[in-house]
Enzyme design. Structure first.
Site, short mmCIF file in Angstrom:
data_model
loop_
_atom_site.label_atom_id
_atom_site.label_comp_id
_atom_site.label_asym_id
_atom_site.label_seq_id
_atom_site.Cartn_x
_atom_site.Cartn_y
_atom_site.Cartn_z
N LYS A 57 13.18 7.85 -6.35
CA LYS A 57 14.62 8.11 -6.38
C LYS A 57 14.91 8.77 -7.72
CE LYS A 57 19.08 6.94 -5.17
NZ LYS A 57 19.76 6.88 -3.89
N GLU B 174 14.26 10.24 -2.35
CA GLU B 174 15.58 9.88 -1.83
C GLU B 174 16.67 10.47 -2.71
OE1 GLU B 174 18.50 6.07 -0.93
OE2 GLU B 174 16.35 5.70 -1.22
#
Length: 204
Positions: free
Chosen positions: A32, A97
């Site tokens: 992320k 992500e």
């Protein structure tokens, strides 16, 4: 190995759930790049998968406020620049992500979608069902296509709506990789169930 970028039509569409399923199905690494607020999505994914292959790479920016990255960064007195974000080195498939939807701003000039291009990743778009989601999904698809980004497919999340899915697939020309039902509890067993379903569709 391939990089996959999980983006969505908005916030809370199911990117983290989808990322966990992808990591479980592909035994892929997870990253992320920009986390705004807590809990960390990295920790959520880590607690949902069962395989021992996935490596969790640290965020490039861990921001304190749950807000748009450009606003959260300003609060933390940080200037996010895409060219300063370095993709982790790995021999494995990498699931990346995004933060919010693909047109969420990172600063006054750059958007989340700019990271997809920078990382040369294939897009996996998450669309959740609600009144207005057809419009939001097709607008997102249009933004992705305008930039000629490579697309792996779309994942629908939530209570099924066959008519919405049909018209989205017709106009987007995207492949449906998976349909995630509305689950009362998200557990490792649920992730494993959807990972098996995803693997069936992955190379069709």
């Amino acid at each position: 190995m391939m990089n996959y970028f999980v983006t969505a039509i908005g916030t809370d569409s199911g990117k983290t759930l989808t990322s966990a399923i992808l990591c479980e199905a592909l035994h892929a690494d997870y990253w992320k790049p920009i986390q705004a607020g807590l809990p960390r999505d990295t920790d959520v994914v880590k607690n949902l998968i069962s395989n021992k292959s996935t490596v969790f790479h640290p965020e490039a920016h861990l921001l304190n406020t749950a807000a748009s990255p450009h606003a959260a960064a300003r609060i933390d007195k940080i200037n996010i620049k895409c060219h300063n974000i370095r993709i982790p080195k790995t021999e494995n498939t990498l699931v990346i992500e995004g933060a919010g939807g693909c047109l969420v701003p990172l600063n006054d000039e750059e958007l989340v979608i700019d990271l997809i291009d920078l990382f040369e990743a294939k897009v996996i778009l998450v669309s959740n069902h609600y009144l207005g989601s057809i419009n939001h999904t097709l607008l997102t698809v249009e933004a992705i296509q305008k930039r000629n980004l490579s697309v792996k497919g779309i994942i629908f999340n939530g209570t099924r709506n066959e008519e919405s899915e049909r018209i989205i697939l017709k106009h987007s020309k995207m492949k449906c990789l998976l349909r995630i039902d509305k689950e009362l509890v998200i557990s490792k067993e649920i992730i494993q169930k959807y990972a098996a379903l995803l693997n069936r569709n992955w190379n069709d």
